[in-house]
Design an enzyme around this catalytic site. Structure first.
Site, PDB file in Angstrom:
ATOM      1  N   ARG A 127       8.217  73.385 -49.423  1.00 37.58           N
ATOM      2  CA  ARG A 127       6.936  73.183 -50.087  1.00 37.58           C
ATOM      3  C   ARG A 127       6.284  71.882 -49.599  1.00 37.58           C
ATOM      4  O   ARG A 127       5.068  71.806 -49.450  1.00 37.58           O
ATOM      5  CB  ARG A 127       7.149  73.126 -51.602  1.00 37.58           C
ATOM      6  CG  ARG A 127       5.858  73.072 -52.379  1.00 37.58           C
ATOM      7  CD  ARG A 127       6.098  73.246 -53.863  1.00 37.58           C
ATOM      8  NE  ARG A 127       6.654  72.059 -54.466  1.00 37.58           N
ATOM      9  CZ  ARG A 127       7.033  71.974 -55.737  1.00 37.58           C
ATOM     10  NH1 ARG A 127       6.939  73.023 -56.529  1.00 37.58           N
ATOM     11  NH2 ARG A 127       7.521  70.861 -56.219  1.00 37.58           N
ATOM     12  N   ARG A 133       2.842  67.577 -51.217  1.00 38.86           N
ATOM     13  CA  ARG A 133       2.873  66.860 -52.494  1.00 38.86           C
ATOM     14  C   ARG A 133       3.619  65.550 -52.307  1.00 38.86           C
ATOM     15  O   ARG A 133       4.673  65.512 -51.686  1.00 38.86           O
ATOM     16  CB  ARG A 133       3.618  67.725 -53.521  1.00 38.86           C
ATOM     17  CG  ARG A 133       2.744  68.157 -54.659  1.00 38.86           C
ATOM     18  CD  ARG A 133       3.493  69.084 -55.576  1.00 38.86           C
ATOM     19  NE  ARG A 133       4.537  68.414 -56.343  1.00 38.86           N
ATOM     20  CZ  ARG A 133       5.149  68.977 -57.366  1.00 38.86           C
ATOM     21  NH1 ARG A 133       4.842  70.193 -57.739  1.00 38.86           N
ATOM     22  NH2 ARG A 133       6.093  68.325 -58.016  1.00 38.86           N
TER      23      ARG A 133
END
Ligand code: ADP
Length: 187
Positions: A127, A133
């Protein structure tokens, strides 16, 4: 129906929360999403939260309570809410009980999403590459897993005593996991 999705970072709470919210029609409360929005908008709360989040630490309980109080009290939450990534500490869980008790409601299901640690790190690093992130780097990921084990996992046994925990194998396709959750929360 009031449902909590509980599980370590990377377990897929957000993905399954979206699906379950669609299916039940209940509003979804994702403290992670609310915090990331506050950080992006550079609100006072967001500025306070950012340092904790980037280090993989929990944001202090009083900040979280300020964030979710409005939603929990809202009219649209009357028939039930779907909590994803919240509560994460015993104090937060007690606060939720208080809100629900005030409207003569209680937690119906705590879905404990289980994934082994190696798979979690693999998913989170994947991810990181896709979404960028700021807390998806390996040091923060390890820290978040540690914080989960120490501060959030104990909630599973607290809720077990009430008979509301549904343990779900959260490894499989999105549809397979959704089906398991659907069956476990059908009653
Ligand atoms: P993940 O579970 O994958 O770590 P989240 O989006 O749920 O992702 O949370 C990201 C970060 O936001 C956490 O590491 C923590 O710093 C903060 N956070 C989210 N929800 C809470 C909460 N209920 N209490 C304290 N901190 C929270």
């Amino acid at each position: 129906m009031n449902i909590i999705l509980l599980g370590p970072p990377g377990a897929g709470k957000g993905t399954q929360g979206d699906l379950l919210s669609d299916r039940t029609g209940h509003p979804q409360i994702s403290t992670g999403d609310l915090l990331r929005k506050a950080v992006k908008e550079e609100t006072d709360l967001g500025k306070r939260a950012k340092g904790f989040m980037d280090q993989g630490l929990l944001v202090p309980d009083e900040v979280i309570m300020g964030l979710i109080e409005e939603v929990l009290r809202s009219e649209k939450a009357r028939d039930g809410v779907l909590m994803d990534g919240f509560p994460r500490t015993v104090a937060q869980a007690e606060a939720v009980d208080g809100f629900l008790a005030a409207r003569s409601a209680a937690i119906d299901h705590v879905v404990s999403m289980e994934v082994d640690e190696e798979e979690l790190v693999k998913r989170l690093l994947g991810r990181a590459a896709e979404e960028g992130r700021s807390d998806d780097n390996e040091i923060a990921i390890r820290q978040r897993l540690k914080v989960y084990r120490e501060q959030t996992e104990p909630l599973v046994s607290c809720y077990s005593d009430r008979g509301v925990v549904r343990v779900i194998d959260a490894v499989g396709t999105v549809e397979e996991v959704a089906q398991r959750i659907g069956e476990a929360t059908a009653k």
